[in-house]
Design an enzyme around this catalytic site. Structure first.
Site, PDB file in Angstrom:
ATOM      1  N   CYS A  75     -58.453  34.265 -77.616  1.00 19.34           N
ATOM      2  CA  CYS A  75     -59.060  34.730 -78.864  1.00 19.34           C
ATOM      3  C   CYS A  75     -59.962  33.627 -79.371  1.00 19.34           C
ATOM      4  O   CYS A  75     -59.515  32.492 -79.570  1.00 19.34           O
ATOM      5  CB  CYS A  75     -57.950  35.033 -79.876  1.00 19.34           C
ATOM      6  N   CYS A 185     -66.364  36.899 -78.891  1.00 19.22           N
ATOM      7  CA  CYS A 185     -65.067  37.521 -79.173  1.00 19.22           C
ATOM      8  C   CYS A 185     -64.598  38.171 -77.890  1.00 19.22           C
ATOM      9  O   CYS A 185     -65.387  38.824 -77.196  1.00 19.22           O
ATOM     10  CB  CYS A 185     -65.197  38.560 -80.289  1.00 19.22           C
TER      11      CYS A 185
END
Length: 263
Positions: A75, A185
């Site tokens: 992440c 992302c």
């Protein structure tokens, strides 16, 4: 059980980190893995630094209780806000994810690159430190992809809402004459086919998956943690919301299970 046979741990704010997980297990087919999808708290990108660190601690403790030998923070927002803290607190290796600005900066012909990322990543001190070294020579156009993660987490990857949002974010970037688009992302690689339809073939789309897989192998080798066992690797993916969303992204794979569980 010898530690080299222990699983690699992965966690993300949701299902997006499976884009990284796929790259790693493809490069390292002997490695067992445990993936943690904290979808109930997605997206991390809209949370405070303190909230993000607290969630990362919870996820790490879960994976450590599963005897993970190394943890991939799959992440961008969690990496840029919490990985230094995690590395100081825990003795095992951590692999982080950062937007791949460097390859974009080194290959740009227009001296303008775009970065599509979450608010939490773009506002972090680590991102600012990483990007500042390139800003002297190139222009970096940042776009917050607000709403994209939520749509993916709710099973709306190919929805009209997604198409509308992507157009609203990407068309202004094209007007800036970018020639590279950095996906900041881990959810966003699942959008590449749709992004390609909007930006065409001349824009270089860059994500971090392959680089992270190579770095994982490097660190496992360095610490003598590579699994040389030739048995079929076992993969367990946990999600604390709706596992159907995760099942849509994970093709059937031998010795792979998806478990919906509160954690």
């Amino acid at each position: 059980m010898k530690i080299h046979k222990h699983p690699i741990g992965f966690f993300d704010s949701g299902v997006g980190g499976t884009s990284i997980w796929k790259e790693v297990i493809s490069l390292l087919p002997n490695e067992n893995s445990i993936y943690l999808s904290d979808s109930i708290n997605a997206p991390y990108g809209e949370k405070s630094k303190t909230q993000i660190i607290d969630l990362c601690l919870k996820n790490t403790e879960f994976l450590l209780n599963q005897n993970c030998k190394l943890i991939v923070v799959a992440c961008n927002t969690a990496t840029t806000n919490a990985i230094d803290f995690l590395r100081e607190k825990y003795p095992i290796p951590f692999i982080g994810i950062e937007p791949a600005i460097k390859p974009a900066a080194l290959t740009t012909k227009t001296n303008t690159i775009g970065i599509l990322a979450t608010k939490g990543t773009l506002n972090s001190s680590l991102f600012e430190k990483t990007s500042s070294s390139f800003r002297k020579n190139i222009y970096i156009e940042e776009i917050i992809g607000k709403g994209l993660v939520e749509l993916i987490e709710n099973g709306k990857l190919h929805s009209k809402e997604m198409t509308s949002l992507l157009n609203s974010y990407l068309n202004p970037l094209l007007k800036k004459n970018i020639d590279s688009l950095v996906l900041g992302c881990t959810h966003y690689p699942y959008l590449i086919p749709q992004i390609r339809e909007i930006v065409g073939d001349k824009i270089n789309i860059i994500d971090s998956g392959e680089a992270v897989a190579k770095q994982t192998k490097t660190i496992l080798t360095k610490f003598h943690l590579l699994n040389s066992n030739k048995n079929i690797a076992k993969h367990t993916l946990y999600i604390n919301k709706n596992k159907k969303v995760l099942e849509q992204l994970i093709s059937e794979r031998e010795n792979t299970s998806i478990i919906e569980k509160n954690f």
